[in-house]
Write a protein that holds these residues in place. Sequence first.
Motif, PDB file in Angstrom:
ATOM      1  N   THR A  21      35.656  35.711  43.249  1.00  0.00           N
ATOM      2  CA  THR A  21      35.737  34.605  42.315  1.00  0.00           C
ATOM      3  C   THR A  21      33.920  34.421  42.081  1.00  0.00           C
ATOM      4  O   THR A  21      33.708  34.041  40.833  1.00  0.00           O
ATOM      5  CB  THR A  21      36.155  33.444  43.046  1.00  0.00           C
ATOM      6  OG1 THR A  21      37.456  33.569  43.235  1.00  0.00           O
ATOM      7  CG2 THR A  21      35.937  32.131  42.049  1.00  0.00           C
ATOM      8  N   CYS A  22      33.359  34.567  43.074  1.00  0.00           N
ATOM      9  CA  CYS A  22      31.624  34.589  42.970  1.00  0.00           C
ATOM     10  C   CYS A  22      31.305  35.508  41.987  1.00  0.00           C
ATOM     11  O   CYS A  22      30.539  35.071  40.852  1.00  0.00           O
ATOM     12  CB  CYS A  22      31.178  34.888  44.340  1.00  0.00           C
ATOM     13  SG  CYS A  22      29.433  34.603  44.462  1.00  0.00           S
ATOM     14  N   ILE A  23      31.671  36.661  41.749  1.00  0.00           N
ATOM     15  CA  ILE A  23      31.232  37.565  40.796  1.00  0.00           C
ATOM     16  C   ILE A  23      31.915  37.318  39.527  1.00  0.00           C
ATOM     17  O   ILE A  23      30.964  37.045  38.452  1.00  0.00           O
ATOM     18  CB  ILE A  23      31.824  38.851  41.196  1.00  0.00           C
ATOM     19  CG1 ILE A  23      31.116  39.658  42.258  1.00  0.00           C
ATOM     20  CG2 ILE A  23      31.660  40.175  39.816  1.00  0.00           C
ATOM     21  CD1 ILE A  23      31.639  40.892  42.589  1.00  0.00           C
ATOM     22  N   THR A  24      33.056  36.510  39.391  1.00  0.00           N
ATOM     23  CA  THR A  24      33.529  36.042  38.041  1.00  0.00           C
ATOM     24  C   THR A  24      32.593  34.932  37.482  1.00  0.00           C
ATOM     25  O   THR A  24      32.319  34.875  36.217  1.00  0.00           O
ATOM     26  CB  THR A  24      34.857  35.850  38.286  1.00  0.00           C
ATOM     27  OG1 THR A  24      35.727  36.619  38.580  1.00  0.00           O
ATOM     28  CG2 THR A  24      35.666  35.198  36.647  1.00  0.00           C
ATOM     29  N   GLN A  25      32.175  34.046  38.584  1.00  0.00           N
ATOM     30  CA  GLN A  25      31.299  32.933  37.839  1.00  0.00           C
ATOM     31  C   GLN A  25      29.803  33.050  37.972  1.00  0.00           C
ATOM     32  O   GLN A  25      29.032  32.337  37.337  1.00  0.00           O
ATOM     33  CB  GLN A  25      31.511  31.910  38.810  1.00  0.00           C
ATOM     34  CG  GLN A  25      33.264  31.167  39.075  1.00  0.00           C
ATOM     35  CD  GLN A  25      33.319  30.209  40.028  1.00  0.00           C
ATOM     36  OE1 GLN A  25      32.337  30.070  40.809  1.00  0.00           O
ATOM     37  NE2 GLN A  25      34.530  29.772  39.985  1.00  0.00           N
ATOM     38  N   THR A  26      29.351  34.472  38.078  1.00  0.00           N
ATOM     39  CA  THR A  26      28.094  34.643  38.071  1.00  0.00           C
ATOM     40  C   THR A  26      27.540  35.364  36.727  1.00  0.00           C
ATOM     41  O   THR A  26      28.191  36.202  36.210  1.00  0.00           O
ATOM     42  CB  THR A  26      27.574  35.900  39.155  1.00  0.00           C
ATOM     43  OG1 THR A  26      27.953  35.149  40.623  1.00  0.00           O
ATOM     44  CG2 THR A  26      26.209  36.238  39.027  1.00  0.00           C
ATOM     45  N   PRO A  27      26.649  34.595  36.042  1.00  0.00           N
ATOM     46  CA  PRO A  27      26.515  34.910  34.618  1.00  0.00           C
ATOM     47  C   PRO A  27      25.331  36.247  34.688  1.00  0.00           C
ATOM     48  O   PRO A  27      24.696  36.374  35.486  1.00  0.00           O
ATOM     49  CB  PRO A  27      25.477  33.737  34.079  1.00  0.00           C
ATOM     50  CG  PRO A  27      25.107  33.104  35.182  1.00  0.00           C
ATOM     51  CD  PRO A  27      25.973  33.202  36.360  1.00  0.00           C
TER      52      PRO A  27
ATOM     53  N   ALA B 256      30.402  46.221  32.230  1.00  0.00           N
ATOM     54  CA  ALA B 256      30.657  46.611  33.557  1.00  0.00           C
ATOM     55  C   ALA B 256      31.206  45.444  34.780  1.00  0.00           C
ATOM     56  O   ALA B 256      32.076  45.785  35.484  1.00  0.00           O
ATOM     57  CB  ALA B 256      29.118  47.090  34.247  1.00  0.00           C
ATOM     58  N   LYS B 257      30.723  44.269  34.352  1.00  0.00           N
ATOM     59  CA  LYS B 257      31.410  43.263  35.085  1.00  0.00           C
ATOM     60  C   LYS B 257      32.727  43.005  34.738  1.00  0.00           C
ATOM     61  O   LYS B 257      33.609  42.551  35.703  1.00  0.00           O
ATOM     62  CB  LYS B 257      30.585  41.906  34.769  1.00  0.00           C
ATOM     63  CG  LYS B 257      31.005  40.760  35.615  1.00  0.00           C
ATOM     64  CD  LYS B 257      30.302  39.374  35.102  1.00  0.00           C
ATOM     65  CE  LYS B 257      31.066  38.114  35.504  1.00  0.00           C
ATOM     66  NZ  LYS B 257      30.404  37.035  34.909  1.00  0.00           N
ATOM     67  N   ASP B 258      32.956  42.904  33.684  1.00  0.00           N
ATOM     68  CA  ASP B 258      34.506  42.687  33.205  1.00  0.00           C
ATOM     69  C   ASP B 258      35.463  44.123  33.520  1.00  0.00           C
ATOM     70  O   ASP B 258      36.395  43.613  34.179  1.00  0.00           O
ATOM     71  CB  ASP B 258      34.759  42.674  31.641  1.00  0.00           C
ATOM     72  CG  ASP B 258      33.961  41.479  31.117  1.00  0.00           C
ATOM     73  OD1 ASP B 258      33.875  40.524  31.965  1.00  0.00           O
ATOM     74  OD2 ASP B 258      33.680  41.280  30.057  1.00  0.00           O
ATOM     75  N   TRP B 259      34.827  45.228  33.574  1.00  0.00           N
ATOM     76  CA  TRP B 259      35.811  46.174  34.131  1.00  0.00           C
ATOM     77  C   TRP B 259      36.003  46.173  35.609  1.00  0.00           C
ATOM     78  O   TRP B 259      36.867  46.629  36.131  1.00  0.00           O
ATOM     79  CB  TRP B 259      35.149  47.594  33.837  1.00  0.00           C
ATOM     80  CG  TRP B 259      35.329  48.164  32.438  1.00  0.00           C
ATOM     81  CD1 TRP B 259      34.399  48.208  31.530  1.00  0.00           C
ATOM     82  CD2 TRP B 259      36.539  48.515  31.836  1.00  0.00           C
ATOM     83  NE1 TRP B 259      34.726  48.957  30.269  1.00  0.00           N
ATOM     84  CE2 TRP B 259      36.195  48.825  30.563  1.00  0.00           C
ATOM     85  CE3 TRP B 259      37.719  48.474  32.314  1.00  0.00           C
ATOM     86  CZ2 TRP B 259      37.426  49.447  29.626  1.00  0.00           C
ATOM     87  CZ3 TRP B 259      38.788  48.769  31.442  1.00  0.00           C
ATOM     88  CH2 TRP B 259      38.740  49.448  30.120  1.00  0.00           C
ATOM     89  N   LEU B 260      34.822  45.674  36.306  1.00  0.00           N
ATOM     90  CA  LEU B 260      34.941  45.642  38.014  1.00  0.00           C
ATOM     91  C   LEU B 260      36.054  44.481  38.045  1.00  0.00           C
ATOM     92  O   LEU B 260      36.887  44.734  39.020  1.00  0.00           O
ATOM     93  CB  LEU B 260      33.679  45.231  38.360  1.00  0.00           C
ATOM     94  CG  LEU B 260      33.739  44.766  39.664  1.00  0.00           C
ATOM     95  CD1 LEU B 260      33.895  45.764  40.671  1.00  0.00           C
ATOM     96  CD2 LEU B 260      32.236  44.295  40.365  1.00  0.00           C
ATOM     97  N   ILE B 261      36.219  43.538  37.544  1.00  0.00           N
ATOM     98  CA  ILE B 261      37.371  42.527  37.547  1.00  0.00           C
ATOM     99  C   ILE B 261      38.445  43.016  37.252  1.00  0.00           C
ATOM    100  O   ILE B 261      39.599  42.986  37.965  1.00  0.00           O
ATOM    101  CB  ILE B 261      36.941  41.194  36.797  1.00  0.00           C
ATOM    102  CG1 ILE B 261      35.694  40.388  37.305  1.00  0.00           C
ATOM    103  CG2 ILE B 261      38.330  40.174  36.901  1.00  0.00           C
ATOM    104  CD1 ILE B 261      35.119  39.497  36.465  1.00  0.00           C
ATOM    105  N   ILE B 262      38.670  43.804  36.206  1.00  0.00           N
ATOM    106  CA  ILE B 262      39.829  44.415  35.750  1.00  0.00           C
ATOM    107  C   ILE B 262      40.494  45.471  36.731  1.00  0.00           C
ATOM    108  O   ILE B 262      41.564  45.377  37.085  1.00  0.00           O
ATOM    109  CB  ILE B 262      39.539  45.053  34.413  1.00  0.00           C
ATOM    110  CG1 ILE B 262      39.593  44.030  33.274  1.00  0.00           C
ATOM    111  CG2 ILE B 262      41.030  46.260  34.099  1.00  0.00           C
ATOM    112  CD1 ILE B 262      39.226  44.729  31.946  1.00  0.00           C
ATOM    113  N   SER B 263      39.346  46.230  37.458  1.00  0.00           N
ATOM    114  CA  SER B 263      39.780  47.353  38.542  1.00  0.00           C
ATOM    115  C   SER B 263      40.395  46.497  39.634  1.00  0.00           C
ATOM    116  O   SER B 263      41.505  46.969  40.394  1.00  0.00           O
ATOM    117  CB  SER B 263      38.724  47.940  38.789  1.00  0.00           C
ATOM    118  OG  SER B 263      37.685  47.293  39.584  1.00  0.00           O
ATOM    119  N   CYS B 264      39.857  45.246  40.004  1.00  0.00           N
ATOM    120  CA  CYS B 264      40.297  44.484  41.286  1.00  0.00           C
ATOM    121  C   CYS B 264      41.882  43.812  40.813  1.00  0.00           C
ATOM    122  O   CYS B 264      42.217  43.276  41.883  1.00  0.00           O
ATOM    123  CB  CYS B 264      39.225  43.290  41.433  1.00  0.00           C
ATOM    124  SG  CYS B 264      37.721  44.050  42.110  1.00  0.00           S
TER     125      CYS B 264
END
Length: 444
Positions: A255-261, A269-277
């Motif tokens: 959640t912290c990563i998702t909310q970090t601009p 890369a951020k979106d792919w990281l969330i997708i992978s999780c």
Amino acid sequence: MIISFCFLYLLGTVVCGGLPFLPKLGRNQCFYTIMNTSTFTFELPVDQEEIVVRLPIDNQKFYIFSTGLYIDGDDWDSLKECPKNIYKKQSKRINEQLNRVRIGLYEYLGHHVGHDICPTKTQRYIARLSKKKAKYTKGTLLAYMTDYIDSKIHVVNSSTLRRYQVFSKLIARFDGYSMKNHALKEVNASYVRQFLQFGIAEGYSSSTLYRTIHFVRTILRFLERRGIRTYSYELDLPKMSAKKVVTTLSEKELTCITQTPVCSSLQAAKDWLIISCYTGQRISDFINFSSDQLLVVEGRTCIAFEQQKTRKSVLLPLHPTVVQIMKQYNDRFPPRISPQCYNRQIKEIARIAGLDIEINLRKRMHYRGVSIRGPKWQAMTSHIGRRSFASNFYGKIPTALLMEATGHSSERMFLRYVNQVDTQRTLALGMYLEEIHRAQAPLT
């Protein structure tokens, strides 16, 4: 005509820069007698870049032979007699050639112990060895291993094939260390002990050494099924005692990563990281997700694909978070990026998000992985999404369904991805224990 040792040293060598070298000899060639095969060494003379072979004749006399192999002095390990970093492209090639010279010269000298050898012929033989391509003698382990790998080229996927080749190269390094290409009949319990001693001395991890021996045992059993006798029954290994560190992202950290601009260059890369999780797939699979693979099953958006590593067909329902990310790209997945770029960028994303709690992690130091303490963002790799998916949903979703999503064929393999030290479940257990304690406490 055979000349005495002392006279041979005076006439057969010339001092140059403090070291003797072998001059070109005519028809009246000097000879020397080999008394020991294991005394030659590889050296890099001061202010020179060509690696030479130093072959002692006795305590005071020795010959220097050219190898035709060149390396910078800063890259040479004089103690180990090889390049410092054997994983650099050029150094790897030189190390492989040195091993071929080491094995071939040891065998050559061994055939002439107590006999006279012509230094000019020895020089020519070393020159041939240093230019020789990898070709193993029939009946050796590496010859059988090469044949086995060649037979699997069209059967296994590319990542498995690369892993086989890594095992083969490690065995080749061990042969170079032993100064012999081990025959199949020599691959037994003693071979395993010597290999493990070599691996530990060279700083290889236990998992690398054990997996290599398991691969060797696979080769031996493969040969036994074809009627070739081996000692595969002697290649038993003790169970590994070291527990592998499993690094995952908790739901709070995610959640912290998702909310970090982040800046636009890191957004994909951020979106792919969330997708992978939220999909639990390997990078070879999720980075190739496409809107063409989407299906709607009874009103639920799913993605159908074949896992590259296992060739398993997977039909995976997409988590609402993944669907929400896709809406930002007009119902498509983020732009594809290379695995190297992805691994580099997710570390930076985690660092920006403040994932700096110190943990135990494996980090590459020089050319070996070592266990150190460091901030969690340094442990971020493409596989963390797959592990986080398994850990965050373990105990909340039936394990059989999670294994269907990840593609694991056994629960034992699946549980290797689960971080058993789950702080959220630990805190929940603590709350239950406190409630029970309060309920049992006598009233005052």
